[in-house]
Design a protein around this motif. Structure first.
Motif, PDB file in Angstrom:
ATOM      1  N   ASN A 123       9.575 103.875  24.733  1.00 58.60           N
ATOM      2  CA  ASN A 123       9.676 103.136  23.472  1.00 58.60           C
ATOM      3  C   ASN A 123      10.475 103.925  22.442  1.00 58.60           C
ATOM      4  OD1 ASN A 123       8.293 100.574  23.740  1.00 58.60           O
ATOM      5  ND2 ASN A 123       6.396 101.723  23.989  1.00 58.60           N
ATOM      6  N   TRP A 124      10.189 105.215  22.371  1.00 58.80           N
ATOM      7  CA  TRP A 124      10.894 106.085  21.423  1.00 58.80           C
ATOM      8  C   TRP A 124      12.378 106.182  21.774  1.00 58.80           C
ATOM      9  CZ3 TRP A 124      13.440 110.695  22.537  1.00 58.80           C
ATOM     10  CH2 TRP A 124      13.819 111.481  21.430  1.00 58.80           C
ATOM     11  N   ALA A 125      12.695 106.388  23.039  1.00 56.62           N
ATOM     12  CA  ALA A 125      14.082 106.587  23.455  1.00 56.62           C
ATOM     13  C   ALA A 125      14.922 105.325  23.271  1.00 56.62           C
ATOM     14  CB  ALA A 125      14.126 107.044  24.912  1.00 56.62           C
ATOM     15  N   VAL A 126      14.333 104.161  23.533  1.00 48.03           N
ATOM     16  CA  VAL A 126      15.073 102.911  23.357  1.00 48.03           C
ATOM     17  C   VAL A 126      15.299 102.623  21.881  1.00 48.03           C
ATOM     18  CG1 VAL A 126      14.964 100.398  23.654  1.00 48.03           C
ATOM     19  CG2 VAL A 126      14.358 101.918  25.556  1.00 48.03           C
ATOM     20  N   ARG A 127      14.271 102.816  21.057  1.00 50.03           N
ATOM     21  CA  ARG A 127      14.410 102.545  19.623  1.00 50.03           C
ATOM     22  C   ARG A 127      15.505 103.406  18.992  1.00 50.03           C
ATOM     23  NH1 ARG A 127       8.687 102.590  19.467  1.00 50.03           N
ATOM     24  NH2 ARG A 127       8.752 104.665  18.515  1.00 50.03           N
ATOM     25  N   ARG A 128      15.683 104.594  19.507  1.00 50.97           N
ATOM     26  CA  ARG A 128      16.678 105.505  18.935  1.00 50.97           C
ATOM     27  C   ARG A 128      18.022 105.458  19.649  1.00 50.97           C
ATOM     28  NH1 ARG A 128      12.033 106.537  17.448  1.00 50.97           N
ATOM     29  NH2 ARG A 128      11.500 107.721  15.573  1.00 50.97           N
ATOM     30  N   GLY A 129      18.155 104.549  20.585  1.00 52.97           N
ATOM     31  CA  GLY A 129      19.440 104.330  21.197  1.00 52.97           C
ATOM     32  C   GLY A 129      19.801 105.263  22.328  1.00 52.97           C
ATOM     33  N   TYR A 130      18.852 106.070  22.801  1.00 45.38           N
ATOM     34  CA  TYR A 130      19.160 106.977  23.893  1.00 45.38           C
ATOM     35  C   TYR A 130      19.147 106.274  25.248  1.00 45.38           C
ATOM     36  CZ  TYR A 130      18.123 110.467  20.316  1.00 45.38           C
ATOM     37  OH  TYR A 130      18.121 111.206  19.165  1.00 45.38           O
ATOM     38  N   LEU A 131      18.354 105.208  25.356  1.00 44.21           N
ATOM     39  CA  LEU A 131      18.273 104.435  26.589  1.00 44.21           C
ATOM     40  C   LEU A 131      18.504 102.954  26.280  1.00 44.21           C
ATOM     41  CD1 LEU A 131      15.134 106.002  28.350  1.00 44.21           C
ATOM     42  CD2 LEU A 131      17.532 106.377  28.936  1.00 44.21           C
ATOM     43  N   LYS A 132      18.981 102.218  27.261  1.00 44.08           N
ATOM     44  CA  LYS A 132      19.192 100.790  27.102  1.00 44.08           C
ATOM     45  C   LYS A 132      17.860 100.076  26.890  1.00 44.08           C
ATOM     46  CE  LYS A 132      23.197 100.628  30.221  1.00 44.08           C
ATOM     47  NZ  LYS A 132      23.739 100.037  31.461  1.00 44.08           N
ATOM     48  N   SER A 133      17.933  98.925  26.232  1.00 40.60           N
ATOM     49  CA  SER A 133      16.714  98.163  25.961  1.00 40.60           C
ATOM     50  C   SER A 133      16.064  97.655  27.247  1.00 40.60           C
ATOM     51  CB  SER A 133      17.027  96.980  25.039  1.00 40.60           C
ATOM     52  OG  SER A 133      18.005  96.132  25.620  1.00 40.60           O
ATOM     53  N   ILE A 134      16.839  97.568  28.343  1.00 39.76           N
ATOM     54  CA  ILE A 134      16.229  97.119  29.598  1.00 39.76           C
ATOM     55  C   ILE A 134      15.201  98.126  30.107  1.00 39.76           C
ATOM     56  CG2 ILE A 134      18.218  95.755  30.337  1.00 39.76           C
ATOM     57  CD1 ILE A 134      18.994  98.077  32.185  1.00 39.76           C
ATOM     58  N   TYR A 135      15.191  99.338  29.551  1.00 35.02           N
ATOM     59  CA  TYR A 135      14.242 100.352  29.992  1.00 35.02           C
ATOM     60  C   TYR A 135      12.996 100.416  29.113  1.00 35.02           C
ATOM     61  CZ  TYR A 135      17.877 101.866  33.157  1.00 35.02           C
ATOM     62  OH  TYR A 135      18.817 101.893  34.152  1.00 35.02           O
ATOM     63  N   LEU A 136      12.822  99.400  28.261  1.00 41.05           N
ATOM     64  CA  LEU A 136      11.537  99.303  27.561  1.00 41.05           C
ATOM     65  C   LEU A 136      10.418  99.184  28.593  1.00 41.05           C
ATOM     66  CD1 LEU A 136      12.378  96.893  24.619  1.00 41.05           C
ATOM     67  CD2 LEU A 136      11.557  99.258  24.404  1.00 41.05           C
ATOM     68  N   PRO A 137       9.279  99.799  28.353  1.00 43.49           N
ATOM     69  CA  PRO A 137       8.196  99.740  29.343  1.00 43.49           C
ATOM     70  C   PRO A 137       7.665  98.329  29.500  1.00 43.49           C
ATOM     71  CG  PRO A 137       7.421 100.717  27.303  1.00 43.49           C
ATOM     72  CD  PRO A 137       8.916 100.598  27.176  1.00 43.49           C
ATOM     73  N   PRO A 138       7.249  97.957  30.696  1.00 41.55           N
ATOM     74  CA  PRO A 138       6.737  96.601  30.918  1.00 41.55           C
ATOM     75  C   PRO A 138       5.400  96.393  30.229  1.00 41.55           C
ATOM     76  CG  PRO A 138       6.374  97.969  32.856  1.00 41.55           C
ATOM     77  CD  PRO A 138       7.219  98.783  31.914  1.00 41.55           C
ATOM     78  N   ALA A 139       5.168  95.141  29.833  1.00 43.47           N
ATOM     79  CA  ALA A 139       3.884  94.809  29.205  1.00 43.47           C
ATOM     80  C   ALA A 139       2.737  95.021  30.180  1.00 43.47           C
ATOM     81  CB  ALA A 139       3.903  93.376  28.693  1.00 43.47           C
ATOM     82  N   THR A 140       2.979  94.694  31.443  1.00 44.82           N
ATOM     83  CA  THR A 140       1.973  94.916  32.487  1.00 44.82           C
ATOM     84  C   THR A 140       2.667  95.495  33.706  1.00 44.82           C
ATOM     85  OG1 THR A 140       2.244  92.665  33.356  1.00 44.82           O
ATOM     86  CG2 THR A 140       0.522  93.018  31.692  1.00 44.82           C
ATOM     87  N   LEU A 141       1.910  96.212  34.491  1.00 47.11           N
ATOM     88  CA  LEU A 141       2.423  96.799  35.719  1.00 47.11           C
ATOM     89  C   LEU A 141       1.375  96.578  36.800  1.00 47.11           C
ATOM     90  CD1 LEU A 141       4.923  98.486  36.630  1.00 47.11           C
ATOM     91  CD2 LEU A 141       3.476 100.509  36.404  1.00 47.11           C
ATOM     92  N   PRO A 142       1.752  95.996  37.942  1.00 44.62           N
ATOM     93  CA  PRO A 142       0.757  95.741  38.998  1.00 44.62           C
ATOM     94  C   PRO A 142       0.022  97.011  39.389  1.00 44.62           C
ATOM     95  CG  PRO A 142       2.856  94.686  39.507  1.00 44.62           C
ATOM     96  CD  PRO A 142       3.116  95.582  38.329  1.00 44.62           C
ATOM     97  N   GLU A 143      -1.284  96.975  39.318  1.00 48.29           N
ATOM     98  CA  GLU A 143      -2.100  98.146  39.630  1.00 48.29           C
ATOM     99  C   GLU A 143      -3.295  97.733  40.478  1.00 48.29           C
ATOM    100  OE1 GLU A 143      -1.867 101.374  38.839  1.00 48.29           O
ATOM    101  OE2 GLU A 143      -0.209 101.410  37.398  1.00 48.29           O
ATOM    102  N   THR A 144      -3.664  98.586  41.409  1.00 52.32           N
ATOM    103  CA  THR A 144      -4.911  98.434  42.137  1.00 52.32           C
ATOM    104  C   THR A 144      -5.919  99.379  41.505  1.00 52.32           C
ATOM    105  OG1 THR A 144      -3.766  97.924  44.200  1.00 52.32           O
ATOM    106  CG2 THR A 144      -6.066  98.618  44.371  1.00 52.32           C
ATOM    107  N   LEU A 145      -6.922  98.824  40.862  1.00 49.68           N
ATOM    108  CA  LEU A 145      -7.876  99.657  40.142  1.00 49.68           C
ATOM    109  C   LEU A 145      -8.745 100.452  41.101  1.00 49.68           C
ATOM    110  CD1 LEU A 145      -9.006  97.253  37.272  1.00 49.68           C
ATOM    111  CD2 LEU A 145      -7.285  99.066  37.199  1.00 49.68           C
TER     112      LEU A 145
END
Length: 374
Positions: free
Chosen positions: A151-173
């Protein structure tokens, strides 16, 4: 220091050892480069790219910086310097936390960009987190640190916006492990079988404190004597993250002893608070935040402890240094102390307490059936 050749009003200033690009009447952006001659050489091409995309103010300076950085190959991005810059953004993370909770997952991220970069944030997160078991506490912690950085890197332009973290990620609890509560007799057996000598005496003191006060092992570092209304009081001033609320931490609390009892049921008072007041020493507990690991390493060298681990495993439970704290919770419930008071004494909320210790509550069904059988 840096001559940009980008026209009047463009300046680069020293911002705590880093470069800040300022444009008159258009704000500023932080650069990852250090305030040095070497940093100036690296910064100049990027500043020129920002100027080109800024196009006389047609877009914001921040947007121009993002376009300049993300349009170029990420293989050229110096992740080590980027991590150093981010380290300054999270000053509350101590050295140990940074080393063990941030760096492992950030190094995985750096490796992702050494070859062909992942297609988006989901793919990036899955690769970065792959080494940790799904549902584990370490994976959860690493995911939190990774998402914060992205989130920090995208907001400051170091990474493309496509690398924003996903809202959810498939996980096996992973099923929550069941902590094994040591009995008083087991703790006494363990203490009796500790070797002699000053160092082992210090560890004996630490174990007694954990058992009698229901301490988290890390709290051994943060014990203080305060002047209470009725005399000296033993407190822990340790504060840990509460989870769920960013920045929220547990409050310091007064400690209340729950004495162990011998085979005859007689309470054993080891005079622990008085011994602390007299300056009795605790064992070395390694790095800050690592008290549990230090105690665990010591206990795993004890034959009685390893035998108890096997007994806990047969019951489908896990013996850890927190098992002294589990003993405290179980005995408090057995004494019919109200849950609110137990939670206060243990330094967590009622909700958190019930997630871990609801199984120790009096069983109304068992009482009813027992009454029927009379």
């Amino acid at each position: 220091m840096v001559r940009t050749s980008c026209g009047a009003g463009w300046k680069v200033r020293n911002a705590r050892g880093r470069m800040r690009l300022e444009v008159q009447d258009h704000g500023s952006v932080m650069l990852i480069y250090p305030w040095s001659q070497e940093g100036a050489s690296s910064a100049l091409p990027r500043i020129q790219q920002i100027f080109k995309r800024w196009n006389g103010g047609q877009i914001t300076l921040a947007a121009a910086a993002q376009k300049a950085d993300t349009s170029s190959s990420h293989q050229k991005l110096d992740f080590n310097k980027l991590f150093e810059t981010y380290r300054e953004f999270v000053p509350n993370a101590g050295d140990t936390t940074w080393r063990y909770n941030y760096l492992p997952v950030l190094k995985n991220l750096r490796a992702c960009f050494e070859g062909k970069p992942p297609v988006d944030g989901v793919a990036l997160a899955m690769v970065c987190l792959a080494q940790w078991e799904q549902g584990s506490r370490m994976r959860q912690t690493s995911r939190q640190k990774l998402y914060g950085f992205l989130n920090w890197a995208v907001r400051r332009g170091y990474l493309k916006s496509i690398y924003l973290p996903p809202a959810t990620l498939p996980e096996t609890l992973k099923p929550k492990r069941i902590g094994y509560p040591l009995s008083d007799s087991q703790i006494l057996q363990l203490l009796e079988n500790l070797p002699g000598g000053e160092l082992h005496a210090r560890w004996r003191f630490a174990i007694q404190l954990c058992a009698v006060y229901g301490l988290r092992p890390e709290e051994l570092r943060h014990l203080v004597i305060k002047d209470g209304v009725s005399g000296p009081e033993l407190w822990t001033i340790y504060q840990k993250s509460m989870g769920g609320t960013k920045g929220a931490k547990t409050e310091p609390r007064r400690l209340h002893p729950l004495f162990l009892r011998d085979g005859d049921g007689t309470a054993i008072d080891w005079k622990l608070q008085a011994r602390l007041q007299l300056g009795e020493q605790l064992p070395p507990l390694n790095r800050d935040g690592d008290g549990g690991q230090a105690l665990n390493q010591y206990l795993r060298r004890r034959k009685v402890w390893m035998a108890l681990r096997g007994e806990a495993k047969r019951l489908g439970e896990q013996l850890t240094p927190y098992s002294f704290r589990h003993r405290y919770a179980k005995q408090m419930h057995a004494a019919n102390v109200p849950i609110a008071n137990i939670s206060e004494a243990m330094g967590h909320t009622i909700e958190v307490h019930l997630k871990s210790y609801a199984r120790f509550k009096p069983n109304a069904t068992a009482d009813i059936v027992a009454a029927v059988n009379i």
